[in-house]
Design an enzyme around this catalytic site. Structure first.
Site, PDB file in Angstrom:
ATOM      1  N   HIS A   1      37.679  38.251  36.869  1.00 22.16           N
ATOM      2  CA  HIS A   1      36.406  37.864  37.485  1.00 22.16           C
ATOM      3  C   HIS A   1      35.416  37.805  36.330  1.00 22.16           C
ATOM      4  O   HIS A   1      35.798  37.978  35.174  1.00 22.16           O
ATOM      5  CB  HIS A   1      35.996  38.893  38.556  1.00 22.16           C
ATOM      6  CG  HIS A   1      36.066  40.293  38.046  1.00 22.16           C
ATOM      7  ND1 HIS A   1      35.008  40.913  37.429  1.00 22.16           N
ATOM      8  CD2 HIS A   1      37.102  41.173  38.003  1.00 22.16           C
ATOM      9  CE1 HIS A   1      35.385  42.126  37.051  1.00 22.16           C
ATOM     10  NE2 HIS A   1      36.649  42.307  37.375  1.00 22.16           N
ATOM     11  N   GLY A   2      34.159  37.589  36.598  1.00 18.14           N
ATOM     12  CA  GLY A   2      33.188  37.409  35.510  1.00 18.14           C
ATOM     13  C   GLY A   2      33.200  38.492  34.460  1.00 18.14           C
ATOM     14  O   GLY A   2      33.225  38.225  33.264  1.00 18.14           O
TER      15      GLY A   2
END
Length: 162
Positions: free
Chosen positions: A16-17
């Protein structure tokens, strides 16, 4: 020559980010290997994670745990590999399979029934605890909890679970 693995992270969200951008840059990786049986078989999940990796200009591969074990030793020297697994059990399987892991960052392990809080982001059940201590028992593997690069690190050992 063994694969150049810069870090292995246990994160139940996989990429994810925070993993795809912040951690990848912090460790200087140029390839993310998602070692997870479900993700390796899920094109939609792969597409979402690949978008995050693309934003940082690093390569990303999706392999089952067994395929990771089978091919990691064929990695080119220029590849600085950041392995991401979902659970401590996945990390144990890679280590037992001969993947040359030296640093394991425990990132995100969500709360669930029967799990106890170790830090704000890490909750473990008995099996997770057993697996983490097994990994930490290897003298050549450093296992630590660190949510974000540069934050306080907690070494994984018996005292952490008391």
């Amino acid at each position: 020559m063994s694969a150049h693995i810069v870090l292995t992270r246990i994160d139940n969200r996989l990429v994810h980010g925070q993993v795809g951008v912040t951690w990848t840059r912090a460790v200087g990786a140029n390839l993310i290997v998602v070692a997870n049986d479900q993700a390796a078989a899920d094109p939609l999940q792969q597409k979402l994670m690949a978008t995050t990796a693309d934003s940082t200009g690093v390569g990303i591969r999706f392999f089952s745990l067994q395929k990771t074990i089978d091919i990691i030793h064929k990695a080119a020297d220029r590849q600085k590999i950041f392995i991401v697994v979902k659970t401590p059990a996945d990390a144990v399987k890679l280590v037992e399979g001969g993947v040359p892991i030296t640093k394991i960052n425990v990132g995100n392990m969500h709360y669930g029934k029967g799990k106890k809080e170790i830090t704000k982001k890490v909750y473990v059940d008995e099996q997770d605890q057993k697996d983490l201590l097994q990994l930490a028992s290897h003298e050549d593997i450093r296992v630590f909890i660190e949510d974000y690069p540069g934050e306080k690190k907690f070494t994984v050992d018996e005292s952490l679970f008391k």
